[in-house]
Scaffold this motif. Structure first.
Motif, PDB file in Angstrom:
ATOM      1  N   ASN A  37     -23.662 -27.724 -30.448  1.00 25.33           N
ATOM      2  CA  ASN A  37     -24.667 -26.324 -30.019  1.00 25.33           C
ATOM      3  C   ASN A  37     -25.376 -25.876 -31.174  1.00 25.33           C
ATOM      4  O   ASN A  37     -26.413 -25.457 -31.190  1.00 25.33           O
ATOM      5  N   ILE A  38     -24.542 -25.561 -32.322  1.00 18.74           N
ATOM      6  CA  ILE A  38     -25.299 -25.033 -33.693  1.00 18.74           C
ATOM      7  C   ILE A  38     -26.423 -26.276 -34.079  1.00 18.74           C
ATOM      8  O   ILE A  38     -27.542 -25.757 -34.227  1.00 18.74           O
ATOM      9  N   ALA A  39     -25.959 -27.567 -34.034  1.00 16.97           N
ATOM     10  CA  ALA A  39     -27.102 -28.442 -34.208  1.00 16.97           C
ATOM     11  C   ALA A  39     -28.272 -28.632 -33.645  1.00 16.97           C
ATOM     12  O   ALA A  39     -29.331 -28.486 -34.059  1.00 16.97           O
ATOM     13  N   LYS A  40     -27.989 -28.380 -32.268  1.00 18.01           N
ATOM     14  CA  LYS A  40     -28.935 -28.286 -31.283  1.00 18.01           C
ATOM     15  C   LYS A  40     -29.806 -26.897 -31.355  1.00 18.01           C
ATOM     16  O   LYS A  40     -31.192 -27.219 -31.485  1.00 18.01           O
ATOM     17  N   MET A  41     -29.401 -26.032 -31.787  1.00 19.40           N
ATOM     18  CA  MET A  41     -30.204 -24.748 -32.048  1.00 19.40           C
ATOM     19  C   MET A  41     -31.181 -24.821 -33.271  1.00 19.40           C
ATOM     20  O   MET A  41     -32.123 -24.508 -33.197  1.00 19.40           O
ATOM     21  N   GLU A  42     -30.363 -25.387 -34.502  1.00 20.56           N
ATOM     22  CA  GLU A  42     -30.923 -25.748 -35.603  1.00 20.56           C
ATOM     23  C   GLU A  42     -32.103 -26.549 -35.569  1.00 20.56           C
ATOM     24  O   GLU A  42     -33.257 -26.457 -36.280  1.00 20.56           O
ATOM     25  N   SER A  43     -32.067 -27.468 -34.584  1.00 19.73           N
ATOM     26  CA  SER A  43     -33.226 -28.345 -34.537  1.00 19.73           C
ATOM     27  C   SER A  43     -34.446 -27.803 -33.521  1.00 19.73           C
ATOM     28  O   SER A  43     -35.353 -28.422 -33.320  1.00 19.73           O
ATOM     29  N   GLY A  44     -34.012 -26.598 -33.008  1.00 18.75           N
ATOM     30  CA  GLY A  44     -35.099 -25.947 -32.293  1.00 18.75           C
ATOM     31  C   GLY A  44     -35.014 -26.041 -30.689  1.00 18.75           C
ATOM     32  O   GLY A  44     -36.006 -25.932 -30.054  1.00 18.75           O
ATOM     33  N   VAL A  45     -33.898 -26.606 -30.380  1.00 19.14           N
ATOM     34  CA  VAL A  45     -33.805 -26.828 -29.001  1.00 19.14           C
ATOM     35  C   VAL A  45     -32.777 -26.119 -28.229  1.00 19.14           C
ATOM     36  O   VAL A  45     -31.717 -25.683 -28.789  1.00 19.14           O
ATOM     37  N   PRO A  46     -33.439 -25.241 -27.287  1.00 13.34           N
ATOM     38  CA  PRO A  46     -32.570 -24.319 -26.623  1.00 13.34           C
ATOM     39  C   PRO A  46     -31.466 -24.670 -25.972  1.00 13.34           C
ATOM     40  O   PRO A  46     -31.391 -25.836 -25.346  1.00 13.34           O
ATOM     41  N   LEU A  47     -30.240 -24.101 -25.994  1.00  9.39           N
ATOM     42  CA  LEU A  47     -28.989 -24.503 -25.180  1.00  9.39           C
ATOM     43  C   LEU A  47     -29.361 -24.055 -23.728  1.00  9.39           C
ATOM     44  O   LEU A  47     -29.970 -23.179 -23.260  1.00  9.39           O
ATOM     45  N   ASN A  48     -28.831 -25.003 -22.811  1.00 12.84           N
ATOM     46  CA  ASN A  48     -28.606 -24.936 -21.538  1.00 12.84           C
ATOM     47  C   ASN A  48     -27.402 -24.462 -20.994  1.00 12.84           C
ATOM     48  O   ASN A  48     -26.476 -24.256 -21.911  1.00 12.84           O
ATOM     49  N   ASP A  49     -27.298 -24.413 -19.656  1.00  8.79           N
ATOM     50  CA  ASP A  49     -25.876 -23.560 -19.066  1.00  8.79           C
ATOM     51  C   ASP A  49     -25.100 -24.706 -19.219  1.00  8.79           C
ATOM     52  O   ASP A  49     -23.773 -24.174 -19.741  1.00  8.79           O
ATOM     53  N   GLN A  50     -25.157 -25.786 -19.458  1.00 11.98           N
ATOM     54  CA  GLN A  50     -23.845 -26.842 -19.818  1.00 11.98           C
ATOM     55  C   GLN A  50     -23.545 -26.750 -21.323  1.00 11.98           C
ATOM     56  O   GLN A  50     -22.235 -26.833 -21.316  1.00 11.98           O
ATOM     57  N   ASP A  51     -24.425 -26.550 -21.962  1.00  9.73           N
ATOM     58  CA  ASP A  51     -24.009 -26.420 -23.464  1.00  9.73           C
ATOM     59  C   ASP A  51     -23.273 -25.238 -23.599  1.00  9.73           C
ATOM     60  O   ASP A  51     -22.384 -25.110 -24.350  1.00  9.73           O
ATOM     61  N   ARG A  52     -23.728 -24.059 -22.906  1.00 10.38           N
ATOM     62  CA  ARG A  52     -23.059 -22.697 -23.247  1.00 10.38           C
ATOM     63  C   ARG A  52     -21.801 -22.611 -22.708  1.00 10.38           C
ATOM     64  O   ARG A  52     -21.017 -21.725 -22.804  1.00 10.38           O
ATOM     65  N   LEU A  53     -21.461 -23.414 -21.643  1.00 10.94           N
ATOM     66  CA  LEU A  53     -20.169 -23.094 -20.733  1.00 10.94           C
ATOM     67  C   LEU A  53     -18.941 -23.245 -21.711  1.00 10.94           C
ATOM     68  O   LEU A  53     -18.034 -22.553 -21.463  1.00 10.94           O
ATOM     69  N   PRO A  54     -18.873 -24.145 -22.572  1.00 14.38           N
ATOM     70  CA  PRO A  54     -17.483 -24.211 -23.364  1.00 14.38           C
ATOM     71  C   PRO A  54     -17.384 -22.873 -24.252  1.00 14.38           C
ATOM     72  O   PRO A  54     -16.216 -22.566 -24.679  1.00 14.38           O
ATOM     73  N   TRP A  55     -18.556 -22.444 -24.751  1.00 17.53           N
ATOM     74  CA  TRP A  55     -18.837 -21.641 -25.789  1.00 17.53           C
ATOM     75  C   TRP A  55     -18.260 -20.245 -24.982  1.00 17.53           C
ATOM     76  O   TRP A  55     -17.243 -19.401 -25.476  1.00 17.53           O
ATOM     77  N   LEU A  56     -18.759 -20.083 -23.748  1.00 17.04           N
ATOM     78  CA  LEU A  56     -18.357 -19.008 -22.943  1.00 17.04           C
ATOM     79  C   LEU A  56     -17.190 -18.650 -22.638  1.00 17.04           C
ATOM     80  O   LEU A  56     -16.524 -17.921 -22.517  1.00 17.04           O
ATOM     81  N   ARG A  57     -16.470 -20.149 -22.178  1.00 12.83           N
ATOM     82  CA  ARG A  57     -15.145 -20.156 -21.754  1.00 12.83           C
ATOM     83  C   ARG A  57     -14.187 -19.836 -23.007  1.00 12.83           C
ATOM     84  O   ARG A  57     -13.144 -19.106 -23.071  1.00 12.83           O
ATOM     85  N   SER A  58     -14.533 -20.220 -24.205  1.00 15.21           N
ATOM     86  CA  SER A  58     -13.928 -19.893 -25.310  1.00 15.21           C
ATOM     87  C   SER A  58     -13.828 -18.252 -25.622  1.00 15.21           C
ATOM     88  O   SER A  58     -12.732 -17.909 -26.040  1.00 15.21           O
ATOM     89  N   ILE A  59     -15.032 -17.737 -25.641  1.00 16.98           N
ATOM     90  CA  ILE A  59     -15.060 -16.203 -25.691  1.00 16.98           C
ATOM     91  C   ILE A  59     -14.216 -15.264 -24.516  1.00 16.98           C
ATOM     92  O   ILE A  59     -13.655 -14.644 -24.896  1.00 16.98           O
ATOM     93  N   ALA A  60     -14.386 -15.920 -23.239  1.00 17.35           N
ATOM     94  CA  ALA A  60     -13.548 -15.569 -22.317  1.00 17.35           C
ATOM     95  C   ALA A  60     -11.845 -15.559 -22.398  1.00 17.35           C
ATOM     96  O   ALA A  60     -11.395 -14.662 -22.205  1.00 17.35           O
TER      97      ALA A  60
END
Length: 181
Positions: A47-70
């Motif tokens: 996710n960090i690499a994707k954002m650093e390259s200027g590509v926005p995250l999509n819902d699929q990218d965010r799901l594992p991140w959100l689950r970790s926070i939850a």
């Protein structure tokens, strides 16, 4: 008959990149004397690499991140530990995931205009999220709805005022939990 134990309060400081989540969350956690966690630390390297390259995250990218926070929120609540965590939580569905099974989640939405937040991002250095992705975040942003547990603060106000208003709102919530009658 025993009284139901109230859940720990977990404050999720939310908003688009550059809204001041880290600054406000750290100050809020310090003032409350509670544990603090930074959502950026939950992002997988992809996710960090994707954002650093200027590509926005999509819902699929965010799901594992959100689950970790939850999961972090659930651990805090299970241990009966209050806490503060940052998370953009841009969409209602993301917030629903964060509060699913976590009764004590309260959102502090740091809201502001594209101009104000864009100016902040333009002056920020050392963060993987480029200013070029701000428009994609505003496109995804769904403000708190009336049935969501939380408060919306205007980022045009200074940090101390935002923290004071948030503390007042959190205190009101805590008092209501303590006396549910």
């Amino acid at each position: 008959m025993s009284a139901r134990k109230r859940p720990a309060t977990i404050v999720v400081v939310m908003g688009v990149s550059g809204s001041g989540k880290t600054t406000i969350a750290r100050s809020l956690a310090d003032r409350l004397g509670v544990t603090y966690s930074e959502a950026d630390e939950f992002h997988p390297p992809e996710n960090i690499a994707k954002m650093e390259s200027g590509v926005p995250l999509n819902d699929q990218d965010r799901l594992p991140w959100l689950r970790s926070i939850a999961a972090w929120i659930h651990e805090q609540e299970r241990a009966d530990v209050n806490g503060v965590v940052t998370c953009s939580a841009l969409k209602r569905s993301y917030r629903d995931l964060l509060r699913s099974g976590n009764d004590g989640v309260w959102f502090l939405h740091l809201a502001g205009s594209r101009e104000v937040i864009g100016n902040r991002l333009a002056g920020r250095t050392g963060h993987f999220m480029p200013a070029s992705l701000l428009d994609s975040q505003f496109a995804d942003l769904q403000p708190l709805e009336p049935d969501e547990f939380g408060y919306t603060a205007d980022v045009a106000e200074d940090a101390e005022t935002i923290v004071e208003k948030a503390l007042t709102a959190i205190t009101a919530v805590s008092e209501a939990k303590a006396d549910p009658t």
